[in-house]
Scaffold this active site. Structure first.
Site, PDB file in Angstrom:
ATOM      1  N   ARG A 105       0.874  -1.185   0.000  1.00  0.00           N
ATOM      2  CA  ARG A 105       0.000   0.000   0.000  1.00  0.00           C
ATOM      3  C   ARG A 105       0.900   1.221   0.000  1.00  0.00           C
ATOM      4  O   ARG A 105       1.739   1.384   0.891  1.00  0.00           O
ATOM      5  CB  ARG A 105      -0.901  -0.003   1.242  1.00  0.00           C
ATOM      6  N   HIS A 132      -7.524   0.845  -6.259  1.00  0.00           N
ATOM      7  CA  HIS A 132      -7.721  -0.010  -5.076  1.00  0.00           C
ATOM      8  C   HIS A 132      -8.428  -1.301  -5.541  1.00  0.00           C
ATOM      9  O   HIS A 132      -9.587  -1.539  -5.223  1.00  0.00           O
ATOM     10  CB  HIS A 132      -8.562   0.749  -4.040  1.00  0.00           C
ATOM     11  N   GLN A 135     -10.258  -3.873  -3.108  1.00  0.00           N
ATOM     12  CA  GLN A 135     -11.536  -3.411  -2.572  1.00  0.00           C
ATOM     13  C   GLN A 135     -12.646  -3.556  -3.604  1.00  0.00           C
ATOM     14  O   GLN A 135     -13.755  -3.971  -3.285  1.00  0.00           O
ATOM     15  CB  GLN A 135     -11.415  -1.944  -2.137  1.00  0.00           C
ATOM     16  N   CYS A 268     -16.409   1.644   1.205  1.00  0.00           N
ATOM     17  CA  CYS A 268     -15.214   0.811   1.441  1.00  0.00           C
ATOM     18  C   CYS A 268     -14.683   0.984   2.855  1.00  0.00           C
ATOM     19  O   CYS A 268     -13.943   0.130   3.330  1.00  0.00           O
ATOM     20  CB  CYS A 268     -14.148   1.126   0.412  1.00  0.00           C
ATOM     21  N   ARG A 296     -13.406  -8.472   2.256  1.00  0.00           N
ATOM     22  CA  ARG A 296     -11.987  -8.232   1.944  1.00  0.00           C
ATOM     23  C   ARG A 296     -11.192  -9.496   2.253  1.00  0.00           C
ATOM     24  O   ARG A 296     -10.303  -9.885   1.498  1.00  0.00           O
ATOM     25  CB  ARG A 296     -11.428  -7.069   2.787  1.00  0.00           C
TER      26      ARG A 296
HETATM   27  N1  NVA Z   1      -9.969   6.716  -1.221  1.00  0.00           N
HETATM   28  C1  NVA Z   1      -9.552   6.285   0.095  1.00  0.00           C
HETATM   29  C2  NVA Z   1      -9.773   4.811   0.258  1.00  0.00           C
HETATM   30  C3  NVA Z   1      -9.456   4.301   1.637  1.00  0.00           C
HETATM   31  C4  NVA Z   1      -9.612   2.818   1.753  1.00  0.00           C
HETATM   32  C5  NVA Z   1      -8.106   6.647   0.324  1.00  0.00           C
HETATM   33  O1  NVA Z   1      -7.285   6.458  -0.590  1.00  0.00           O
HETATM   34  O2  NVA Z   1      -7.777   7.134   1.406  1.00  0.00           O
HETATM   35  N1   CP Z   2     -11.121  -0.050   2.783  1.00  0.00           N
HETATM   36  C1   CP Z   2      -9.834  -0.112   3.153  1.00  0.00           C
HETATM   37  O1   CP Z   2      -8.924  -0.349   2.350  1.00  0.00           O
HETATM   38  O2   CP Z   2      -9.646   0.047   4.488  1.00  0.00           O
HETATM   39  P1   CP Z   2      -8.247   0.266   5.240  1.00  0.00           P
HETATM   40  O3   CP Z   2      -7.722   1.609   4.807  1.00  0.00           O
HETATM   41  O4   CP Z   2      -8.589   0.228   6.699  1.00  0.00           O
HETATM   42  O5   CP Z   2      -7.311  -0.840   4.848  1.00  0.00           O
END
Ligand code: NVA
Ligand code: CP
Length: 310
Positions: A105, A132, A135, A268, A296
């Site tokens: 990530r 993502h 997700q 999400c 997930r």
């Molecule tokens: N769009 C959000 C998704 C979090 C799971 C982010 O990138 O922070």
């Molecule tokens: N939805 C999601 O990716 O959650 P986290 O940021 O908690 O991993």
């Protein structure tokens, strides 16, 4: 055939591979619920590199690899030499000598592409600023559970910021043939190249992918409505400004009056109640949203099993 492959973007998967992941996730979920052992990755190790925060991704990958008979290693970039400037291409080649797979990530998507280029083990995108995929594959499983397998008969709306979730929804909808309308302010559209690629992917399935500035038009007769935070990780400084710009895009009871009668709302998570979604809409859909969070685990187990098994 996903064996040995990376999972960086849904765009890189074939239509059959997307369905294979969803079906495999549904099977693994049923096996886990029935207490049937499924130690497909016995003795394998997944490294999980985090350059951003996470609750779901971290816990679901770590528990997932454990349930598959393997081990997960949480690798915060703050602790890795990566955080002190060791090149990603060197990190990739070192980790490939110890591990059987890497989940990462990070911020720039190009960091994941670089890691995957130099790693000789599967690399899974656990979220970048652009995409993502884990997700959205999860959300497709959740839609299948709540709305049935016939994605081509469904209409989805995404309302809010044109971010990594939006981009991945475009790719996901294109692959399963689901119609998707995205409503964002005109300066916050999804990534233009992703949109073009998704429209071209959709030629195979017939999915209609459209953008509008008007959330009411997007939600009209929709079976599924999704939203996400207005300020993604890395955009914290823009939060107050974004709150004002996105106010007309809140998913609330009034907006949902335009949707199909039995519409479901996906998020999400993490959710910011009173911003992109009201507490009322969130709680009315909590049964779906927490299935989505649970899924997930099952979807990523499928991704790991399909890419990392011998
Ligand atoms: N769009 C959000 C998704 C979090 C799971 C982010 O990138 O922070
Ligand atoms: N939805 C999601 O990716 O959650 P986290 O940021 O908690 O991993």
């Amino acid at each position: 055939m996903l064996k040995g492959r990376d999972l960086l973007s849904i765009h890189e998967l074939s239509v059959d591979e997307v369905h294979e992941i969803i079906e495999c996730a549904a099977k693994l979920k049923a096996m886990q619920k029935a207490g049937v052992p499924h130690r497909i990755l016995e003795g394998k190790t997944l490294g999980m590199i985090f350059e951003k925060s996470s609750t779901r991704t971290r816990v679901s990958f770590e528990v997932g690899i454990f349930q598959l008979g393997g081990t997960g290693l949480f690798l915060s970039s703050k602790d890795l030499q990566l955080g002190r400037g060791e090149p990603i291409k060197d990190t990739a080649r070192v980790l490939s000598r110890y591990l059987d797979g890497i989940m990462i990530r990070t911020f720039g998507h190009e960091r994941i592409v670089e890691l995957a280029k130099y790693a000789d083990i599967p690399v899974i995108n656990g979220l970048s600023d652009l995409l993502h995929p884990c997700q959205v594959l999860t959300d497709l499983l959740t839609i299948r559970e709540h709305k049935g397998k016939n994605f081509r008969a469904l209409k989805m709306a995404y309302v809010g910021d044109g971010n990594n979730m939006t981009n991945s929804y475009l790719y996901g909808a294109a692959k399963v043939g689901m119609n998707l309308t995205v409503a964002t302010p005109k300066d916050y559209k999804p990534n233009a190249e992703v949109f073009e690629n998704a429209i071209s992917d959709a030629e195979e399935t017939g999915a209609e992918l459209t953008w509008t500035e008007n959330p009411v038009d997007a939600v009209k007769d929709a079976d599924i409505i999704a939203t996400d935070t207005w300020a993604s990780m890395g955009q914290e400084a823009e939060h107050d400004e974004r709150k004002k710009i996105f106010a007309p895009y809140q998913v609330n009871g009034e907006l949902l009056k335009n949707a199909s009668k039995n519409a479901i709302v996906l998020h999400c998570l993490p959710a910011y109640r009173g911003e992109e979604i009201t507490d009322e809409v969130f709680e009315n859909n909590a049964h779906v949203i927490f299935d989505e969070a649970e899924n997930r685990l099952h979807t990523q187990k499928a991704i790991m099993a399909l890419t990392m098994a011998d």
